[in-house]
Design an enzyme around this catalytic site. Structure first.
Site, PDB file in Angstrom:
ATOM      1  N   ASP A 333       0.907  -0.892  -0.091  1.00  0.00           N
ATOM      2  CA  ASP A 333       0.390   0.163  -0.047  1.00  0.00           C
ATOM      3  C   ASP A 333       0.583   1.172   0.168  1.00  0.00           C
ATOM      4  O   ASP A 333       2.314   1.045  -0.175  1.00  0.00           O
ATOM      5  CB  ASP A 333      -0.760  -0.240   1.144  1.00  0.00           C
ATOM      6  CG  ASP A 333       0.237   0.109   3.141  1.00  0.00           C
ATOM      7  OD1 ASP A 333       1.130   0.234   2.687  1.00  0.00           O
ATOM      8  OD2 ASP A 333      -0.858   0.813   3.222  1.00  0.00           O
ATOM      9  N   ASP A 335       1.091   4.594   2.300  1.00  0.00           N
ATOM     10  CA  ASP A 335       0.832   5.442   3.305  1.00  0.00           C
ATOM     11  C   ASP A 335       1.357   7.001   2.848  1.00  0.00           C
ATOM     12  O   ASP A 335       2.491   7.546   3.234  1.00  0.00           O
ATOM     13  CB  ASP A 335       1.271   4.723   4.962  1.00  0.00           C
ATOM     14  CG  ASP A 335       0.757   2.918   4.879  1.00  0.00           C
ATOM     15  OD1 ASP A 335       0.045   2.507   4.873  1.00  0.00           O
ATOM     16  OD2 ASP A 335       2.485   2.064   4.251  1.00  0.00           O
ATOM     17  N   ASP A 433      -3.101   4.482   2.845  1.00  0.00           N
ATOM     18  CA  ASP A 433      -3.942   4.642   4.018  1.00  0.00           C
ATOM     19  C   ASP A 433      -3.279   6.495   3.891  1.00  0.00           C
ATOM     20  O   ASP A 433      -2.420   6.789   4.460  1.00  0.00           O
ATOM     21  CB  ASP A 433      -2.831   3.750   4.869  1.00  0.00           C
ATOM     22  CG  ASP A 433      -3.753   2.959   5.497  1.00  0.00           C
ATOM     23  OD1 ASP A 433      -4.616   2.544   4.174  1.00  0.00           O
ATOM     24  OD2 ASP A 433      -2.917   2.207   6.675  1.00  0.00           O
TER      25      ASP A 433
HETATM   26  P1  UTP Z   1       2.062  -0.992   6.662  1.00  0.00           P
HETATM   27  O1  UTP Z   1       0.926  -2.271   6.577  1.00  0.00           O
HETATM   28  O2  UTP Z   1       1.195  -0.260   5.579  1.00  0.00           O
HETATM   29  O3  UTP Z   1       3.652  -1.996   6.394  1.00  0.00           O
HETATM   30  O4  UTP Z   1       2.206   0.126   8.420  1.00  0.00           O
HETATM   31  P2  UTP Z   1       4.727  -1.850   5.551  1.00  0.00           P
HETATM   32  O5  UTP Z   1       6.559  -0.919   6.351  1.00  0.00           O
HETATM   33  O6  UTP Z   1       4.215   0.487   5.030  1.00  0.00           O
HETATM   34  O7  UTP Z   1       5.101  -2.577   4.626  1.00  0.00           O
HETATM   35  P3  UTP Z   1       3.896  -2.882   2.804  1.00  0.00           P
HETATM   36  O8  UTP Z   1       4.801  -2.357   2.185  1.00  0.00           O
HETATM   37  O9  UTP Z   1       3.458  -1.703   2.965  1.00  0.00           O
HETATM   38  O10 UTP Z   1       3.507  -4.350   3.040  1.00  0.00           O
HETATM   39  C1  UTP Z   1       3.553   1.279   7.748  1.00  0.00           C
HETATM   40  C2  UTP Z   1       3.865   1.335   9.584  1.00  0.00           C
HETATM   41  O11 UTP Z   1       2.790   2.338   9.592  1.00  0.00           O
HETATM   42  C3  UTP Z   1       1.605   1.074  11.692  1.00  0.00           C
HETATM   43  C4  UTP Z   1       2.778   0.013  11.354  1.00  0.00           C
HETATM   44  O12 UTP Z   1       3.386  -0.368  12.488  1.00  0.00           O
HETATM   45  C5  UTP Z   1       3.783   0.810  10.379  1.00  0.00           C
HETATM   46  O13 UTP Z   1       5.256   0.653  10.759  1.00  0.00           O
HETATM   47  N1  UTP Z   1       0.342   1.324  11.419  1.00  0.00           N
HETATM   48  C6  UTP Z   1      -0.051   0.679  10.447  1.00  0.00           C
HETATM   49  C7  UTP Z   1       0.225   1.562  13.060  1.00  0.00           C
HETATM   50  O14 UTP Z   1       0.809   2.452  13.129  1.00  0.00           O
HETATM   51  N2  UTP Z   1      -1.614   1.564  12.395  1.00  0.00           N
HETATM   52  C8  UTP Z   1      -2.144   0.804  11.840  1.00  0.00           C
HETATM   53  O15 UTP Z   1      -3.567   0.697  11.773  1.00  0.00           O
HETATM   54  C9  UTP Z   1      -1.461   0.436  11.207  1.00  0.00           C
HETATM   55 MN    MN Z   2       2.601   0.647   4.323  1.00  0.00          MN
END
Ligand code: UTP
Ligand code: MN
Length: 509
Positions: A333, A335, A433
Site C-alpha cells: 500500500d 501510507d 492510507d
Molecule cells: P504497513 O502495514 O503499511 O507496512 O504499515 P509497511 O512497512 O509500509 O509495508 P508494506 O510495504 O506496506 O507492506 C506501515 C507502518 O504503519 C504503522 C505500522 O506499525 C507500520 O510501522 N501502522 C499501521 C500503525 O501505526 N497503525 C496502523 O493501524 C497501521
Molecule cells: Mn505500507
C-alpha cells in the site's frame, strides 16, 4: 576464541588406569596426560616417529583413540576438522570431544624438547572458529531491534522468509506470542552482516529460541525446513492466506469461513456470505491489490494527495511513510501522513481532502475514522494500547495509467493480473492510507508510521522495559516523572529514549 570446555577427565582417573596400558615400556612420568596423535595429514610414519619419541621421554601416547585421551595433537588440521574426525569415532565420543584439548603439533614438539608437558598457550590451541567458522565471533548484536541498523541488504533471505512464514502462520492462527517470537528471530537474521553457514555462528545472539534455531539448522543442513514446507502446503494455511488477503478480512473472519467450507475466492463468491463494504471492495479489486505498488506509482499518488491537501489547506503538507520511506522499492500500500504547520488547522482537513479526491474520481473505496486521541493528566491509559487514534482514511485509489506513468517509461498495460486487468483498462486499484496528525504530534506520528512493524514494537518494548516510558504514535510519557516529553523531530525522540538515531532506511527489521 572459544574457551576450553570443562574437563571431565580428572588426573586421578587417568592415572589409575595407566598401569593397564600394554604398549607402555617406560614408566609413566606424567599420569594426568594421555596423548593421542592424529594421523590425518600428519601421515603414518611421522606419527610413528613422534609417538616413539614421546614414549621414550616417559609420556603416555595412545595408539588407539579412547576416552582416556586428554590431549589430541594434530598437524595442519583446523579445530573444526579435528572435531569432525572425533565425531566419526564412536568411542566415548561425546565425553572425549568435550573434555580433551585440541592441540597443534607445536605443543608436542616443544614438550619433547622440554622433557615435560609445557603449559598450553593460546598459540598451541586449535582455533575452533577457523576456516568455515571464521565469522562466528563477529556475530553479536544488541537485544532490541531499535538498537540495530537493519538495511534492506538481507544476507539471509532464505532463512528470514522461512521464519516470516512461520510468524505469519502463527498470527493467522491468532497465536501472537509465537508470531512475535518468529518475527524477532527473523529480525536478528536480517541484521547480520553476512550469510550464516552454521548455527554455531549464532551462539549468544538474542531472540533465537530453540524452535527458530531448529528451523535455521534444517535450512542450513538440508536446504529447507520440513516444518516450513509442510505449513506452506497445508490447506489451512493456503486458505487463511487467500481469505485474509482480501482487504477487510481478518484472521477471525477467515477462520469462520473456513469452518463453513469456504477455502477460496470462488467458494466465497458462490457462498452468498454477506460482505461488508470494505470486504466487497477487497474482493472486487483482489488481483490489483495483490500487485506490488511501485515507487513510481506511489509518487504519482503522492502528487494527487498533495493536490487534494493543498486545495483543503494551502500550508498543509504530506509525507510518505511506511515501507517506501524505509527505501523499499515496492509496497502493499502507500501510507501518507498529513499535517499543517499551524496547530489546529488540521482539524476538519480530512473530510475536505476526501471529498476533493472523491469529486475527482480518485477513490474506489474509502472509510474515514475520526480522531479519538485524548491526552490525560494520568498519562496514557493502558500501555499496551498500541492502536493509534489519529483521524485516518483507509482507501482504495483508482490510479490511471497516465498518472502513474509520470516519469516512468514502459507501455501501459502492466504484466500479470490479466483476469481483472485486461490490457485495455487504463487504471489500477491501489491501497492508500491517509493519516492526519496535529503538528505537535507529528514527530511521533512519523516515527510510528515509518515502521517496520517489528521495529515499532521493539521501540515500545525498549521504552517500557528499559526506560519506564510509554511510546505511542502520539506521544512519549515518562512514568517516573509522570509527564509527557515533547519532541519535534525523530532525532529528539531517539535521544529522549537514550538510543542512537536509526535512519528510516535502517529500520527494516
Ligand atoms: P504497513 O502495514 O503499511 O507496512 O504499515 P509497511 O512497512 O509500509 O509495508 P508494506 O510495504 O506496506 O507492506 C506501515 C507502518 O504503519 C504503522 C505500522 O506499525 C507500520 O510501522 N501502522 C499501521 C500503525 O501505526 N497503525 C496502523 O493501524 C497501521
Ligand atoms: Mn505500507
Amino acid at each position: 576464541m572459544v574457551p576450553l570446555k570443562r574437563r571431565k577427565v580428572s588426573a586421578s582417573d587417568s592415572a589409575g588406569k595407566t598401569g593397564n596400558n600394554p604398549g607402555e615400556k617406560t614408566p609413566t612420568r606424567f599420569p594426568g596426560v594421555v596423548l593421542f596423535l592424529l594421523e590425518k595429514k600428519m601421515g603414518a610414519s611421522r606419527r610413528a616417529f613422534l609417538s616413539q619419541l614421546g614414549l621414550k621421554k616417559g609420556f603416555q601416547v595412545e595408539d588407539v583413540f579412547s576416552e582416556r585421551v586428554t590431549h589430541i595433537v594434530s598437524e595442519n588440521n583446523s579445530g573444526h576438522e579435528v572435531r569432525t574426525w572425533l565425531n566419526s569415532q564412536d568411542v566415548g565420543r561425546a565425553a572425549t570431544a568435550a573434555a580433551a584439548r585440541l592441540l597443534d603439533v607445536s605443543w608436542y614438539t616443544e614438550s619433547m624438547r622440554a622433557g615435560r608437558p609445557v603449559d598450553v598457550l593460546d598459540r598451541h590451541k586449535l582455533q575452533e572458529q577457523q576456516a568455515d567458522e571464521a565469522d562466528v565471533v563477529s556475530f553479536s548484536l544488541p537485544s532490541y531491534a531499535c538498537q540495530r541498523r537493519t538495511t534492506l541488504d538481507n544476507h539471509n533471505a532464505a532463512i528470514t522468509d522461512a521464519l516470516s512464514l512461520l510468524a505469519e502462520n502463527a498470527e493467522l492462527s491468532e497465536d501472537d506470542g509465537r508470531g512475535v517470537a518468529f518475527r524477532r528471530a527473523a529480525a536478528v537474521l536480517k541484521a547480520l552482516p553476512a550469510a550464516v553457514t552454521s548455527t554455531r555462528q549464532l551462539r549468544g545472539l538474542p531472540g533465537l529460541g530453540e524452535h527458530s534455531l531448529r528451523v535455521i539448522g534444517d535450512i542450513l543442513e538440508n536446504g529447507a525446513s520440513t516444518e516450513v514446507e509442510s505449513t506452506r502446503r497445508s490447506e489451512r494455511y493456503k486458505a487463511l492466506k487467500i481469505l485474509t488477503g482480501i482487504f477487510g478480512v481478518g484472521a477471525k473472519t477467515a477462520d469462520r469461513w473456513i469452518r463453513d467450507g469456504i477455502h477460496d475466492l470462488q467458494r466465497l463468491r458462490e457462498s452468498g456470505q454477506t460482505l461488508n463494504r470494505a470486504q466487497q471492495a477487497g474482493l472486487d479489486h483482489y488481483d490489483d491489490l495483490h500487485q506490488p505498488v511501485t515507487r513510481a506509482e506511489a509518487d504519482a499518488i503522492g502528487e494527487i494527495v498533495q493536490r487534494a491537501v493543498t486545495s483543503a489547506s494551502p500550508g498543509a503538507r504530506i509525507t510518505m511513510t511506511g515501507g517506501f520511506r524505509r527505501g523499499k522499492p515496492t509496497g502493499h500500500d502507500v501510507d501518507f501522513l498529513i499535517t499543517d504547520p499551524e496547530e489546529g488547522n488540521e482539524e476538519g482537513l480530512m473530510p475536505k481532502v476526501v471529498s476533493w479526491l472523491e469529486s475527482q474520481g480518485f477513490l474506489l473505496y474509502q472509510k474515514t475514522s475520526r480522531n479519538s486521541y485524548l491526552e490525560s493528566n494520568e498519562g496514557p491509559g493502558r500501555p499496551s494500547s498500541n492502536m493509534d487514534r489519529f483521524e485516518r482514511c483507509l482507501s482504495i485509489f483508482k490510479l490511471t495509467r497516465k498518472e502513474h506513468r509520470a516519469g516512468a517509461d514502459g507501455p501501459e498495460p502492466g504484466p500479470g493480473s490479466q483476469a481483472e486487468n485486461p490490457p485495455t483498462r487504463r487504471w489500477r486499484a491501489v491501497r492508500v492510507d491517509l493519516v492526519v496528525s496535529p503538528v505537535s504530534q507529528f514527530a511521533f506520528a512519523l516515527l510510528g508510521w515509518t515502521g517496520s512493524k517489528l521495529f515499532e514494537r521493539e521501540l515500545r518494548r525498549w521504552a517500557g522495559h528499559e526506560k519506564a516510558m510509554s511510546l505511542s504514535s502520539h506521544a512519549l510519557y515518562d512514568n517516573k516523572q509522570s509527564r509527557y516529553l515533547r519532541a519535534s523531530s525523530e532525532e529528539e525522540i531517539f535521544h529522549l529514549l537514550g538510543l542512537e538515531f536509526v535512519a528510516p532506511s535502517e529500520r527494516n527489521a
